[in-house]
Design a protein around this motif. Sequence first.
Motif, short mmCIF file in Angstrom:
data_model
loop_
_atom_site.label_atom_id
_atom_site.label_comp_id
_atom_site.label_asym_id
_atom_site.label_seq_id
_atom_site.Cartn_x
_atom_site.Cartn_y
_atom_site.Cartn_z
N ASN A 131 0.79 -1.22 0.00
CA ASN A 131 0.00 0.00 0.00
C ASN A 131 0.83 1.28 0.00
N GLY A 132 1.91 1.27 -0.77
CA GLY A 132 2.68 2.47 -0.96
C GLY A 132 2.38 3.09 -2.31
N THR A 133 3.16 4.07 -2.66
CA THR A 133 3.03 4.73 -3.95
C THR A 133 4.24 4.36 -4.79
N GLU A 134 4.51 5.17 -5.81
CA GLU A 134 5.68 4.94 -6.65
C GLU A 134 6.97 5.33 -5.94
N THR A 135 6.87 5.90 -4.74
CA THR A 135 8.03 6.36 -3.98
C THR A 135 8.35 5.36 -2.87
N PHE A 136 9.59 4.90 -2.85
CA PHE A 136 10.01 3.96 -1.82
C PHE A 136 9.89 4.60 -0.44
N GLY A 137 9.39 3.83 0.51
CA GLY A 137 9.23 4.31 1.88
C GLY A 137 7.83 4.83 2.17
N SER A 138 6.98 4.87 1.17
CA SER A 138 5.62 5.39 1.37
C SER A 138 4.65 4.31 1.85
N GLY A 139 5.04 3.05 1.80
CA GLY A 139 4.18 1.95 2.23
C GLY A 139 4.80 1.18 3.38
N THR A 140 4.20 0.05 3.68
CA THR A 140 4.70 -0.85 4.71
C THR A 140 5.66 -1.85 4.07
N LEU A 141 6.89 -1.85 4.52
CA LEU A 141 7.89 -2.78 3.99
C LEU A 141 7.56 -4.19 4.47
N ILE A 142 7.34 -5.12 3.51
CA ILE A 142 7.01 -6.49 3.90
C ILE A 142 8.10 -7.48 3.51
N TYR A 143 9.05 -7.04 2.66
CA TYR A 143 10.09 -7.95 2.20
C TYR A 143 11.29 -7.13 1.77
N THR A 144 12.45 -7.58 2.15
CA THR A 144 13.68 -6.97 1.65
C THR A 144 14.78 -8.03 1.65
N GLU A 145 15.56 -8.02 0.59
CA GLU A 145 16.67 -8.95 0.50
C GLU A 145 17.83 -8.27 -0.20
N SER A 146 19.01 -8.50 0.35
CA SER A 146 20.23 -7.94 -0.20
C SER A 146 21.03 -9.05 -0.85
N PHE A 147 21.47 -8.80 -2.07
CA PHE A 147 22.27 -9.77 -2.81
C PHE A 147 23.68 -9.21 -2.98
N LEU A 148 24.67 -9.89 -2.40
CA LEU A 148 26.05 -9.48 -2.56
C LEU A 148 26.51 -9.92 -3.94
N THR A 149 26.91 -8.98 -4.74
CA THR A 149 27.28 -9.27 -6.12
C THR A 149 28.79 -9.41 -6.22
N VAL A 150 29.24 -10.63 -6.30
CA VAL A 150 30.67 -10.90 -6.34
C VAL A 150 31.15 -11.27 -7.73
N PHE A 151 30.26 -11.23 -8.68
CA PHE A 151 30.62 -11.55 -10.06
C PHE A 151 30.48 -10.29 -10.91
N SER A 152 31.14 -10.26 -12.03
CA SER A 152 31.06 -9.08 -12.89
C SER A 152 30.35 -9.42 -14.19
N ASN A 153 29.24 -10.11 -14.08
CA ASN A 153 28.45 -10.43 -15.26
C ASN A 153 26.97 -10.34 -14.91
N ASP A 154 26.13 -10.95 -15.70
CA ASP A 154 24.69 -10.87 -15.48
C ASP A 154 24.28 -11.74 -14.30
N LEU A 155 23.33 -11.23 -13.53
CA LEU A 155 22.87 -11.92 -12.33
C LEU A 155 21.34 -11.99 -12.36
N PRO A 156 20.77 -13.18 -12.49
CA PRO A 156 19.32 -13.30 -12.37
C PRO A 156 18.94 -13.41 -10.90
#
Length: 153
Positions: free
Chosen positions: A76-101
């Motif tokens: 229930n947020g808008t197009e602006t991050f932080g305007s809604g209730t955060l229900i999920y967050t995940e951080s991906f450490l990128t240790v490669f220098s190519n495409d990451l799915p």
Amino acid sequence: MAFKVLDMRLSQLSNTDTGILPIEDTPILIGDVGLITTAIAGTAQAGDVRVWLSGTVGVSLGSAEEPNILVSIERNGTETFGSGTLIYTESFLTVFSNDLPISITATDFPPATDVNASQIRYTLFISSSAASGNTLIGPATFNGIAAVGAGPF
């Protein structure tokens, strides 16, 4: 009681890997679904709604700095991050220098007050811990299903 699907929505920013936009430290909106809950709004089962969210994000890494890619979902947020209730967050450490799915799956147990509003909006954002040439290349998809039912979980 068996589960009943209330709504299913799809959001697709891109279905190719051709390069879309840079990923920077400011979160950008890449997925947006509004799940209709009118059929159950105002009933005793409004508190029994469950939401399943999934998505895929293709990222091209442009730096050896190994920045983290952060994927977040808000309710229930808008197009602006932080305007809604955060229900999920995940951080991906990128240790490669190519495409990451990146594939994500999240669930939500929205409060009855949100269900009673007849629509729950979910927004998917992406950002990077360093503005270092990372690019959202695609695909970029975001999907949601709202269902109602009671039972053992």
